[in-house]
Scaffold this active site. Structure first.
Site, PDB file in Angstrom:
ATOM      1  N   ASP A 144      22.968  36.815  17.401  1.00 41.24           N
ATOM      2  CA  ASP A 144      24.339  36.493  17.584  1.00 41.24           C
ATOM      3  C   ASP A 144      24.786  34.896  17.381  1.00 41.24           C
ATOM      4  OD1 ASP A 144      27.027  36.942  17.997  1.00 41.24           O
ATOM      5  OD2 ASP A 144      27.027  37.712  19.900  1.00 41.24           O
TER       6      ASP A 144
ATOM      7  N   GLU B  26      18.045  31.893  35.213  1.00 42.75           N
ATOM      8  CA  GLU B  26      18.039  30.623  35.328  1.00 42.75           C
ATOM      9  C   GLU B  26      19.245  29.710  35.029  1.00 42.75           C
ATOM     10  OE1 GLU B  26      15.276  27.136  33.189  1.00 42.75           O
ATOM     11  OE2 GLU B  26      15.210  29.154  32.376  1.00 42.75           O
TER      12      GLU B  26
HETATM   13  P1  ADP Z   1      29.329  36.284  27.946  1.00 49.04           P
HETATM   14  O1  ADP Z   1      28.454  37.341  27.995  1.00 49.04           O
HETATM   15  O2  ADP Z   1      30.593  36.600  28.811  1.00 49.04           O
HETATM   16  O3  ADP Z   1      29.849  36.178  26.266  1.00 49.04           O
HETATM   17  P2  ADP Z   1      27.853  33.829  28.012  1.00 49.04           P
HETATM   18  O4  ADP Z   1      26.368  34.433  27.890  1.00 49.04           O
HETATM   19  O5  ADP Z   1      28.304  33.303  26.690  1.00 49.04           O
HETATM   20  O6  ADP Z   1      28.867  34.995  28.408  1.00 49.04           O
HETATM   21  O7  ADP Z   1      28.150  32.695  29.002  1.00 49.04           O
HETATM   22  C1  ADP Z   1      29.323  32.102  29.447  1.00 49.04           C
HETATM   23  C2  ADP Z   1      29.123  30.663  29.402  1.00 49.04           C
HETATM   24  O8  ADP Z   1      28.299  30.139  30.326  1.00 49.04           O
HETATM   25  C3  ADP Z   1      28.544  30.209  28.096  1.00 49.04           C
HETATM   26  O9  ADP Z   1      29.683  29.663  27.222  1.00 49.04           O
HETATM   27  C4  ADP Z   1      27.721  28.773  28.685  1.00 49.04           C
HETATM   28  O10 ADP Z   1      28.553  27.526  28.636  1.00 49.04           O
HETATM   29  C5  ADP Z   1      27.621  29.285  29.976  1.00 49.04           C
HETATM   30  N1  ADP Z   1      26.044  29.607  30.252  1.00 49.04           N
HETATM   31  C6  ADP Z   1      25.465  30.443  29.653  1.00 49.04           C
HETATM   32  N2  ADP Z   1      24.237  30.738  29.884  1.00 49.04           N
HETATM   33  C7  ADP Z   1      24.077  29.821  31.037  1.00 49.04           C
HETATM   34  C8  ADP Z   1      22.977  29.603  31.885  1.00 49.04           C
HETATM   35  N3  ADP Z   1      22.138  30.117  31.851  1.00 49.04           N
HETATM   36  N4  ADP Z   1      23.089  28.317  32.671  1.00 49.04           N
HETATM   37  C9  ADP Z   1      24.410  27.730  32.656  1.00 49.04           C
HETATM   38  N5  ADP Z   1      25.373  27.829  32.049  1.00 49.04           N
HETATM   39  C10 ADP Z   1      25.301  29.183  31.022  1.00 49.04           C
END
Ligand code: ADP
Length: 297
Positions: free
Chosen positions: A202, A98
């Protein structure tokens, strides 16, 4: 991540199958801020998805992350992006979830809500310490074999495991002091008996934000069931969370006074993981932390 173009058609087909309705991708936006993967917003019609892409071996990481997001989403306490589908194309692994429009500068009311909701989420308890599957902390395997005794769990599957990795990575200065710490671990617990809580696993400041309605959102977890103090300790490690978050948490479910010392035992796990992933100054930090913990015994 490799340089091959991403096969968006296959991913769009998988989204259509998972939703049971046709999805046609119109626009792709890069999303910055992640530490491990390449992230995108995929837009088509009036639908939006958040997609992480990496090379093939990351399929396992994505399957574990999807399972973690589903586990955190299940009690419906803190908002979590729900996973939709994950798989591989010829050149990449992907995870689709999502899309939530996020603001990272969280308001005080969202920070209070997050503290309250985390305390409620920590009351969710399903299994002994561990989980039904292993997962990853960054790129490091995180073992979650179920175990009734928390001290044993922390000794073998958390600190001991990271110390073994550190030894394989050549950080020999940690071994003797690390073994002393492992042998005396019970000294940090006294009469404290941790509850087996659903954990984000985490929860540093890069893994929470708020949505446009002011609801806190958590993401990128390394879920398992364990001592709730470990989640709190992680919030303090890189930058910390707003004071209102801690006050709201404590009001809902006060922490044991021994947290002020045990939190360093819990932070140490993440510092050792950073040492194993990135090396550098984390060695000095880990040495100092172990010496200081030993002096508490
Ligand atoms: P990684 O696995 O590379 O560490 P993240 O899960 O931290 O990536 O996601 C990268 C960035 O994307 C996050 O810092 C956040 O700002 C944004 N983000 C994460 N999940 C979502 C989501 N479901 N919808 C919109 N933006 C998201």
């Amino acid at each position: 991540m490799n340089d091959h173009p991403v096969d968006w058609q296959t991913i769009a087909r998988h989204i259509s199958q998972a939703n049971g309705s046709h999805f046609q991708m119109d626009t792709l936006y890069n999303i910055v801020g992640g530490t491990t993967n390449t992230a995108y917003r995929l837009e088509g019609g009036n639908q939006n998805y958040f997609v992480k892409i990496n090379c093939h071996p990351h399929f396992e990481f994505f399957a574990a992350e999807a399972a973690g997001l589903a586990e955190l989403g299940q009690p419906a306490v803190i908002k979590v992006p729900l996973p939709l589908c994950w798989g591989t194309t010829e050149q990449h692994a992907y995870l689709v979830m999502e899309y939530i429009t996020l603001k990272t500068d969280i308001t005080t009311s969202a920070s209070i809500l997050l503290g309250q909701q985390l305390a409620v989420m920590h009351q969710v308890s399903k299994v002994p310490f561990g989980w039904y599957r292993n997962n990853y902390l960054g790129l490091t395997l995180q073992k979650n074999n179920l175990e009734e005794n928390w001290v044993e769990f922390w000794r073998h599957q958390r600190l001991g495991y990271q110390l073994q990795l550190a030894s394989r990575n050549g950080y020999s200065s940690l071994q003797t002091i690390g073994e002393r710490l492992l042998a005396d671990l019970h000294g940090f617990f006294g009469h404290y008996q941790p509850h087996s809580s659903l954990l984000h696993g985490d929860l540093w400041s890069g893994n929470y934000a708020q949505d446009m309605q002011g609801q806190p959102v958590i993401f990128d977890p390394a879920v398992y069931y364990g001592d709730r103090e470990t989640d709190l300790a992680m919030t303090e490690l890189f930058g910390g969370f707003p004071r209102s978050f801690y006050e709201a948490y404590q009001e809902r479910w006060p922490l044991d006074p021994g947290y002020s010392i045990r939190k360093n035992l819990y932070k140490l796990y993440h510092v050792l993981n950073h040492l194993n992933l990135f090396g550098g100054n984390y060695l000095k930090q880990a040495e100092k932390m172990i010496a200081s913990l030993l002096s508490e015994l």
